[in-house]
Design a protein around this motif. Sequence first.
Motif, PDB file in Angstrom:
ATOM      1  N   VAL A 228      29.540  16.374  32.303  1.00 59.38           N
ATOM      2  CA  VAL A 228      29.825  16.335  33.734  1.00 59.38           C
ATOM      3  C   VAL A 228      28.814  15.432  34.426  1.00 59.38           C
ATOM      4  O   VAL A 228      27.700  15.228  33.934  1.00 59.38           O
ATOM      5  CB  VAL A 228      29.778  17.746  34.373  1.00 59.38           C
ATOM      6  CG1 VAL A 228      30.925  18.594  33.895  1.00 59.38           C
ATOM      7  CG2 VAL A 228      28.456  18.426  34.121  1.00 59.38           C
ATOM      8  N   ILE A 229      29.245  14.870  35.560  1.00 56.62           N
ATOM      9  CA  ILE A 229      28.347  14.030  36.355  1.00 56.62           C
ATOM     10  C   ILE A 229      27.846  14.906  37.498  1.00 56.62           C
ATOM     11  O   ILE A 229      28.614  15.652  38.099  1.00 56.62           O
ATOM     12  CB  ILE A 229      29.120  12.844  36.961  1.00 56.62           C
ATOM     13  CG1 ILE A 229      29.868  12.076  35.884  1.00 56.62           C
ATOM     14  CG2 ILE A 229      28.200  11.953  37.763  1.00 56.62           C
ATOM     15  CD1 ILE A 229      29.019  11.333  34.925  1.00 56.62           C
ATOM     16  N   VAL A 230      26.548  14.841  37.776  1.00 54.51           N
ATOM     17  CA  VAL A 230      26.030  15.650  38.873  1.00 54.51           C
ATOM     18  C   VAL A 230      25.384  14.732  39.906  1.00 54.51           C
ATOM     19  O   VAL A 230      24.793  13.710  39.577  1.00 54.51           O
ATOM     20  CB  VAL A 230      25.030  16.700  38.359  1.00 54.51           C
ATOM     21  CG1 VAL A 230      24.489  17.515  39.497  1.00 54.51           C
ATOM     22  CG2 VAL A 230      25.701  17.619  37.369  1.00 54.51           C
ATOM     23  N   ASN A 231      25.540  15.126  41.150  1.00 58.90           N
ATOM     24  CA  ASN A 231      25.015  14.372  42.276  1.00 58.90           C
ATOM     25  C   ASN A 231      23.506  14.574  42.361  1.00 58.90           C
ATOM     26  O   ASN A 231      23.021  15.693  42.467  1.00 58.90           O
ATOM     27  CB  ASN A 231      25.707  14.911  43.538  1.00 58.90           C
ATOM     28  CG  ASN A 231      25.366  14.098  44.763  1.00 58.90           C
ATOM     29  OD1 ASN A 231      24.294  13.514  44.852  1.00 58.90           O
ATOM     30  ND2 ASN A 231      26.287  14.086  45.700  1.00 58.90           N
ATOM     31  N   LYS A 232      22.768  13.451  42.324  1.00 60.93           N
ATOM     32  CA  LYS A 232      21.298  13.518  42.343  1.00 60.93           C
ATOM     33  C   LYS A 232      20.803  14.160  43.633  1.00 60.93           C
ATOM     34  O   LYS A 232      19.901  15.011  43.625  1.00 60.93           O
ATOM     35  CB  LYS A 232      20.740  12.090  42.207  1.00 60.93           C
ATOM     36  CG  LYS A 232      19.246  11.958  42.408  1.00 60.93           C
ATOM     37  CD  LYS A 232      18.529  12.200  41.115  1.00 60.93           C
ATOM     38  CE  LYS A 232      17.041  11.864  41.115  1.00 60.93           C
ATOM     39  NZ  LYS A 232      16.304  11.922  42.323  1.00 60.93           N
ATOM     40  N   SER A 233      21.406  13.773  44.749  1.00 57.71           N
ATOM     41  CA  SER A 233      20.948  14.291  46.034  1.00 57.71           C
ATOM     42  C   SER A 233      21.200  15.782  46.133  1.00 57.71           C
ATOM     43  O   SER A 233      20.395  16.524  46.704  1.00 57.71           O
ATOM     44  CB  SER A 233      21.660  13.566  47.169  1.00 57.71           C
ATOM     45  OG  SER A 233      21.512  12.181  46.983  1.00 57.71           O
ATOM     46  N   ALA A 234      22.328  16.230  45.543  1.00 59.12           N
ATOM     47  CA  ALA A 234      22.603  17.670  45.542  1.00 59.12           C
ATOM     48  C   ALA A 234      21.521  18.409  44.777  1.00 59.12           C
ATOM     49  O   ALA A 234      21.048  19.465  45.211  1.00 59.12           O
ATOM     50  CB  ALA A 234      23.970  17.935  44.939  1.00 59.12           C
ATOM     51  N   ILE A 235      21.119  17.819  43.652  1.00 58.06           N
ATOM     52  CA  ILE A 235      20.044  18.439  42.862  1.00 58.06           C
ATOM     53  C   ILE A 235      18.762  18.497  43.692  1.00 58.06           C
ATOM     54  O   ILE A 235      18.078  19.508  43.735  1.00 58.06           O
ATOM     55  CB  ILE A 235      19.824  17.642  41.552  1.00 58.06           C
ATOM     56  CG1 ILE A 235      21.010  17.855  40.614  1.00 58.06           C
ATOM     57  CG2 ILE A 235      18.540  18.065  40.872  1.00 58.06           C
ATOM     58  CD1 ILE A 235      20.965  16.999  39.370  1.00 58.06           C
TER      59      ILE A 235
END
Lengths: 354, 633
Positions: free
Chosen positions: B252-259
């Motif tokens: 899965v791809i995860v949003n860096k800013s969300a992290i």
Amino acid sequence: MVKKIKIEIVDEIEKLMYSNLSINPGEAVGIVAAQSLGEPGTQMTMRTFHYAGVAEQVPTGLPRLIELVDAKKTPKKSMMEIYIKKEFYNDEKDLEKIAQEFEATYLADVAKVSENFEKKMLKLKLKRDKMESLGISDMHIISILKKNKFKFKVKGNKILITLKDKLLKKKKLTYGDVRKITLSLKGMMLKGIKNIEKAFVVKDKNDEFFIRTNGSNLKELFMHPKVDKSRLYTNSINEIYSFFGIEAARNAIVREIKQVMDMQNLTVDIRHIMLLADAMTSDGVVKSVGRHGLSGEKAGVLARAAFEETVKHLVESSVYGESDRLVGVTENIIVGQTMPVGTGTVLLKHKTRL
Amino acid sequence: MSEVNKATVLKKEESVNSDLKQADIKIKKSGKVPIYLNGRLIGYCDDGETVANIIIEKRRLGLISHELNVAFHREENELYLYCDQGRARRPYIIVENGKSKLTPAVIEQIKKGELSWTKLLKLGIIEYLDAEEEDHHAYVAQSEEELTPEHTHLEIAPVSILGVVASMLPYAEYNSSPRITMACSMAKQALGTYALNHLIRMDSRAHVMFYPQEPLVKTIPYEILGMSERAAGQNFIVAVTSFYGYNMSDAVIVNKSAIDRGLGRSLFFKAYEIEERRYPGGQKDRFCIPPVGITGHRGEEAYRHLEEDGIIYPSADVNAGDVLVGKVSPPRFLEEINVFGVVEEKERESSLYMKTGDKGTVDSVLYTTSVSGNVLVKVRTYSLKIPEIGDKFASRHGQKGVIGMVVRQEDMPFTKEGIVPDLILNPHAIPSRMTVGHILEMLGGTAKCLSGKEIDGTTFSGTKEEEIRAILREYNFDEFGETELYDGYTGKKIKAKIFVGVIYYQKLHHLVSNKMHMRSRGPVQLLTHQPTEGRAREGGLRFGEMERDCLIGYGASMLIRERMLEESDKTQQLICVDCGYFAIHDYARNIDYCPLCKSNNIETVEMSYAFKLLVDEIKSLGIFPKIVLRDKA
């Protein structure tokens, strides 16, 4: 000129085909063959133990492959394919008649055998309908009983047999002996060919009829005058071996394995199978792959010990004072040397002069 | 939901017997129908059916324990009674004459809090049946509408066929069963708040999540079980699309800013413990900073965090190899003779130290005594776990995956409203697995975000798809959840419409940082001289038999030799040329000689240590293997 072209063509073919197809020295053919056969084998495990719904006639798939590789004396279900010479039949019906001739019929099939232990008597109750359909007459049974020196009386449908004490060359018959006689009586063959349990007529790919049997008896069927000898086949490797010899057994192994693979739509190069068959038959007898056969007869002590029954091999070899010359692959890996395969086959021979 | 019966058999059998007596049920010495209690014959009666019915009736009146279950086997004409432990039993609403005993009046009382579950059981409104009674005496209706006079029981709720974990999954009836099984086992691995006293607990490993959220789409049992107060996951905005191949094969791809905003962030606690042990002879371990020169001293650097008592202080940043508690043990053998032949008492270093790969900050130190009365010290460290490539996430539909790439928010696709997904799931994950519930939960989550209306995902009785779509339509949203997205790199509109929704995702406790492992050189086993196995021992990866076969197949002799000898357990051994026995090097005389035949004709041979060991073991069998030497080629 033509000759020259011919030679050129032959050279070209040799260059393109032959030398391309020949294997390089030192190639690990055994391992490659084992892997090539083993990999599809793992896939077979999952799906082919049973064919759903269809009654299994002859084991196929992995069970059959294991049977072949283990060099079982008698297959779980042996089978024969028999073509009849054209002059002996016109249509399917004729063939069915011949098929019935082949089927082995035993006394137990046409008569109910019961025993009286006290009076030491056996009673045969004939099954008329069965006898009729199998074409067996009373005389048939009587003659067989006479042949075996039984004392008997015929009463319509029943035959009463009185057992004499002398029958088994004993002073007195025990109950166990009575039972023994009953069993042997039940197993008496009236007609047909031994071991052929069932025979039925099938059509082949070219719409030609042939007889397929359960059970196999190569020797007798080969001698049968009606049988087309050139197309007789059995799936019992052992029978082929004892009748035709080792070369035929090798070919039969190849054919049977190939057939199992084809049924599963698995493509394995036939040369891998041929190598396996060669290895199994190279000694003039059919050997199994594994402890009792190929692997158990490896030359090196270490190689055998590495496979199975380590201690047994070590102790035995020590008793005979065996030495391992470290020629095999396994041995050299154990010891920690380069193994004599592939790049390890070539050695540099250098004579030092001092 | 069901319960498994507990308590001892004997005690209950006695009470059942007295209960039966009190309830006026006569058990005769002989009769047509044998009666068995827990499989043991206790007597006879003449009419099993009526006796069974009387027992059931009296049980509902409370005259007989509610734990007793009856089964009259009509075919065998035998009456079975059960009160033993280990039977799974389920509660049902009792139905009489086609009417549920749970009447609106009763429901009203329950709502007021006047009736408890045990009260309902005593009043004979609900009862527990075991498998036997269910088989022989129950005709259960699934809903109140389908009740007929023949029915004997009514299912409380259709979800109750599911267990504790499965009943918390939303829309499980839309998923394929293997995926439900997987979702159940993964829900147990989800990070959240595992215990409210986690700050004083000393669990050997513990994860605590930073911002757990309760799911947007919940189920009724989820609330009943109190999970919304101890949630284990977060609501993610998920887009179902591929992303430059970085989410293939369940990545899965995860949003860096969300992290960066705290998505999927958790703490990892690890507790270490060490005890000051006593030895026979009055000797004892001692916590201290191990003095320099002691056997096994780790170098002063390793002890830098220790205070005077040899114990580390909280808030110290520790790395692999750092000592948490310094300890010195008495010598293993009372008398150790040194080189000069003097008896010398030497202590050993036996500190508690951080294993390879461990890293963290000391959180707290617990100083206490163990069960055997020794001083016991527990040190707990914590480390921050921010989602990174390789961390595992899963939805509640058996859709698990690891992070394949962390992408900056600017580079992620976005909607025209400016919504950027937190996670990008690959569409290939859906069709073959048939997790329709996953899609429905995404739609339901979106609907709840838009409207604030409760979306119920309870299995068999949740909010229907049509209702969700009506809500989406109402808020001018695509009713199928398909959204136009713009490419984050180019800003161009993506041609296909992409399914975007809000769904509950769980961070699972399989974190790469706790699993990552590599080795080039490292420790070897004492016995075989081969590399150790496993991450904890900084081991190598096994080059096994089948891998070896492959190299043989290639004919790569030299490579095999390198793998199995050079990189593994190569040794030099002295071999006696005359007798083939292992020879000895005498350091005093600086000479090689054979201990068997005293020959000095010795050669050094290179071999695997495993072979040397094999030869030794063969010798122990009583066989004398000789090694015959020959010049190479």
